[in-house]
Design an enzyme around this catalytic site. Structure first.
Site, PDB file in Angstrom:
ATOM      1  N   HIS A 154      39.814  56.264  52.519  1.00 23.20           N
ATOM      2  CA  HIS A 154      39.632  55.390  53.680  1.00 23.20           C
ATOM      3  C   HIS A 154      38.567  55.910  54.634  1.00 23.20           C
ATOM      4  O   HIS A 154      37.844  55.124  55.255  1.00 23.20           O
ATOM      5  CB  HIS A 154      40.972  55.193  54.401  1.00 23.20           C
ATOM      6  N   GLU A 165      42.792  44.019  39.914  1.00 23.73           N
ATOM      7  CA  GLU A 165      42.616  45.444  40.187  1.00 23.73           C
ATOM      8  C   GLU A 165      43.504  46.303  39.293  1.00 23.73           C
ATOM      9  O   GLU A 165      43.472  47.526  39.369  1.00 23.73           O
ATOM     10  CB  GLU A 165      42.885  45.745  41.661  1.00 23.73           C
ATOM     11  N   ASP A 208      40.469  49.927  42.983  1.00 21.19           N
ATOM     12  CA  ASP A 208      41.713  50.144  42.253  1.00 21.19           C
ATOM     13  C   ASP A 208      41.543  49.914  40.756  1.00 21.19           C
ATOM     14  O   ASP A 208      42.195  50.581  39.948  1.00 21.19           O
ATOM     15  CB  ASP A 208      42.823  49.244  42.799  1.00 21.19           C
ATOM     16  N   CYS A 261      35.036  42.327  45.491  1.00 18.53           N
ATOM     17  CA  CYS A 261      35.190  42.723  46.893  1.00 18.53           C
ATOM     18  C   CYS A 261      35.388  44.226  47.048  1.00 18.53           C
ATOM     19  O   CYS A 261      35.613  44.713  48.145  1.00 18.53           O
ATOM     20  CB  CYS A 261      36.352  41.982  47.547  1.00 18.53           C
TER      21      CYS A 261
END
Length: 586
Positions: free
Chosen positions: A201, A448, A472, A519
């Site tokens: 993150h 994903e 992912d 995305c």
């Protein structure tokens, strides 16, 4: 003396500034800047916590049994003395007054300073007193955390909001997603963390802010001190501490060159994204909160391809957002996009985004040995059907104000698909009964999990569109925890299996006449723009800061010339090398 620390480059460019350290603590605390008019309130919170802990310790001492060893009473006296010592209380107040840290952050920052001073003492007895100061500070932190977050309004503006004029860079062992959300609107020019991978993150938010970042730098938070001058080289993955004047000037020159390049890219903001051979390409934005929507518009996005709704749920002390709060948030984003589409992903909590901050040990206890394989995303939503329908109702109601789409994360089973559509039907019926307006909303699935990519033809029968979450998809295909720096070097978007699944998903979606977008981080990485175009992708969703750079690649691309390169890459044991060789001879 200047030192160099090496890590993973995850966000390009050069940042120069004074270090702001977030110390590791056994107590999870929030870190945010407070507004100038809230400084006294934060100091008062600190004083109230100190008085409460002093009363606790005094009571403990008074209640000691007669047979208790005298050393125990002496230890409590030491803790009382430390609690009122100027090097703790007055210095902590200075962090609040000068840097505008919230009280918990100021206290943990001063603990870091004192801990290092104790570590450097030659006397063994004095060095061992570090444990006492840590225990005192943890008592204070637990008291402040237990009484709840400050009612202060965080200051999310420029440098003037936190005192001082020097640029700042953030240094930490790791940064929680909720903290990164605060820092996203703050003053840091760059980030350095001890742990993390290319899709952690910290890395993702740094790229969204378009600021340099280095992660997986191991000992950075131990080697760097508060207020050290630091250079972050986000291109090479190098952190330079206390650079020499010559090195500093070289990096400042590179900073100026980056600013010129950024200014050139800004001119493309409102240029339509069309390839040389006439294919119109949709460049969408990824956002975390409604307030991100104006930045997406400003960057030239033609819609929101991914609204990560889980950031409305994180770090709220169990007080999760209700239907009305969610509805207002989605409505705000929809109105800000002025008729452009907004795709809201249903909540994706779990794994590295728990609802509440947890240590790694707590995460393992709460979610099992590998939370990435546990109760997360749509699995969590289906385990909380009332909350799931509440979110669906809020999203559906927002559709009355503009074009809205719903995106379901981590779908892997056709049984889940049935439950999702049943929940949607129930949510619509409840809205009809309550008299709330809504319009027809397209429903899509995130690809994903490898199972979804392998069964894409069956999934497409049940959804209006699909969106590929490459972060992912790579993680699960290669069995790699993408946040673990110990295996982050194995995280490989160019892996033949990953490219095969990605190509199959795009190909099958186009064959079925269903829209498909990417995305994940690959969408915003210019190294993959032409590859994805060659696969037939016509919709990219990325952080707004990446749109101009990707658009530049799109404008220079001719998809007719890319097909042979794609075939060579897909058939090669080393797709990255094959693509580079064909590109060099193209």
């Amino acid at each position: 003396m200047s030192i160099q620390i090496f890590g993973l480059p995850v966000s390009r460019g050069v940042a120069i500034g004074r270090a702001v350290l977030i110390a590791s603590s056994r107590v999870d605390v929030e870190h945010y800047f407070v507004a100038a008019d809230q400084v006294e309130h934060e100091i008062s919170r600190l004083r109230v916590a100190r008085d409460h802990v002093a009363d606790e310790i005094s009571t403990l001492k008074a209640d000691l049994p007669a047979e208790a060893p005298p050393e125990l009473a002496a230890l409590l006296d030491v803790h009382l003395m430390l609690l009122h010592d100027d090097t703790l209380s007055d210095a902590t107040k200075l962090w609040i007054e000068e840097r505008h840290y919230n009280a918990e952050w100021a206290l943990s920052a001063q603990l870091e300073v004192l801990a290092r001073q104790f570590d450097e003492m030659e006397d063994d007895y004095l060095r061992e007193r570090k444990a006492d100061i840590e225990q005192v500070v943890e008592r204070l932190l637990r008291q402040m955390v237990s009484t709840g977050r400050s009612k202060s309004t965080p200051a999310l503006g420029g440098a003037s909001d936190r005192g001082g004029s020097d640029p700042l860079v953030l240094v930490a062992s790791d940064v929680a997603p909720a903290d990164m959300l605060q820092f996203k609107r703050s003053v840091f020019m760059g980030f350095v963390t001890d742990v993390g991978g290319r899709t952690s993150h910290t890395a993702i938010v740094a790229r969204s802010m378009d600021v340099p970042a280095v992660v997986g730098a191991r000992e950075a938070s131990r080697l760097i001190r508060q207020d050290d001058w630091v250079v972050i080289d986000g291109d090479a993955g190098v952190v330079v501490v206390d650079p020499s004047p010559i090195v500093l000037e070289e990096y400042r020159f590179r900073q100026r060159q980056s600013e010129l390049e950024r200014a050139r890219l800004d001119r493309l903001r409102h240029t339509p994204a069309v390839t040389l051979d006439g294919h119109a390409i949709e460049l969408l934005a990824n956002i975390e909160l409604p307030g991100d929507a104006p930045a997406a518009m400003e960057a030239g996005a033609v819609g929101v391809g991914l609204f990560r709704s889980e950031f409305l749920f994180l770090n709220r002390g169990g007080n999760l957002p209700g239907e009305e709060e969610q509805y207002e948030a989605y409505k705000e984003a929809v109105l800000a996009m002025r008729g452009l589409p907004v795709t809201v992903r249903t909540v994706d909590v779990g794994a590295d985004k728990p609802l509440e901050p947890m240590s790694s040990q707590e995460l393992r206890h709460e979610h099992g040995l590998n939370p990435a394989l546990g109760l997360r995303a749509i699995r969590w939503s289906l385990s909380e059907p009332g909350m799931f329908r509440q979110q669906l109702r809020a999203i559906l109601r927002a559709s009355a104000h503009g074009k809205v789409r719903i995106l379901i994360p981590m779908v892997a089973h056709l049984g889940e698909v049935k439950l999702i559509h049943e929940a949607l039907a129930r949510a619509r019926a409840q809205l009809d009964e309550a008299g709330h307006a809504y319009t027809r909303v397209e429903v899509g699935a995130m690809v994903e999990v490898p199972a979804a990519a392998v069964m894409i033809d069956r999934f497409l029968r049940h959804f209006d569109f699909v969106s590929v979450g490459t972060n992912d998809l790579i993680q699960y295909t290669l069995a790699i925890d993408r946040a673990d720096e110990a295996v982050s070097h194995l995280y490989d978007p160019w892996h033949p299996a990953v490219l095969g699944l990605l190509n199959r998903t795009i190909e099958e979606s186009r064959r079925a006449g269903k829209p498909v977008s990417v995305c994940g981080e690959m969408a915003g990485d210019v190294a993959f723009t032409e590859l994805l175009l060659a696969m037939g992708l016509r919709s990219f969703s990325m952080h707004p800061a990446r749109i101009a750079a990707v658009k530049q690649r799109v404008l220079r691309a001719d998809t007719r010339m890319l097909s042979p390169k794609l075939r060579a890459a897909l058939e090669s044991d080393d797709p990255a090398q094959a693509w580079a060789l064909h590109a060099a001879h193209g």
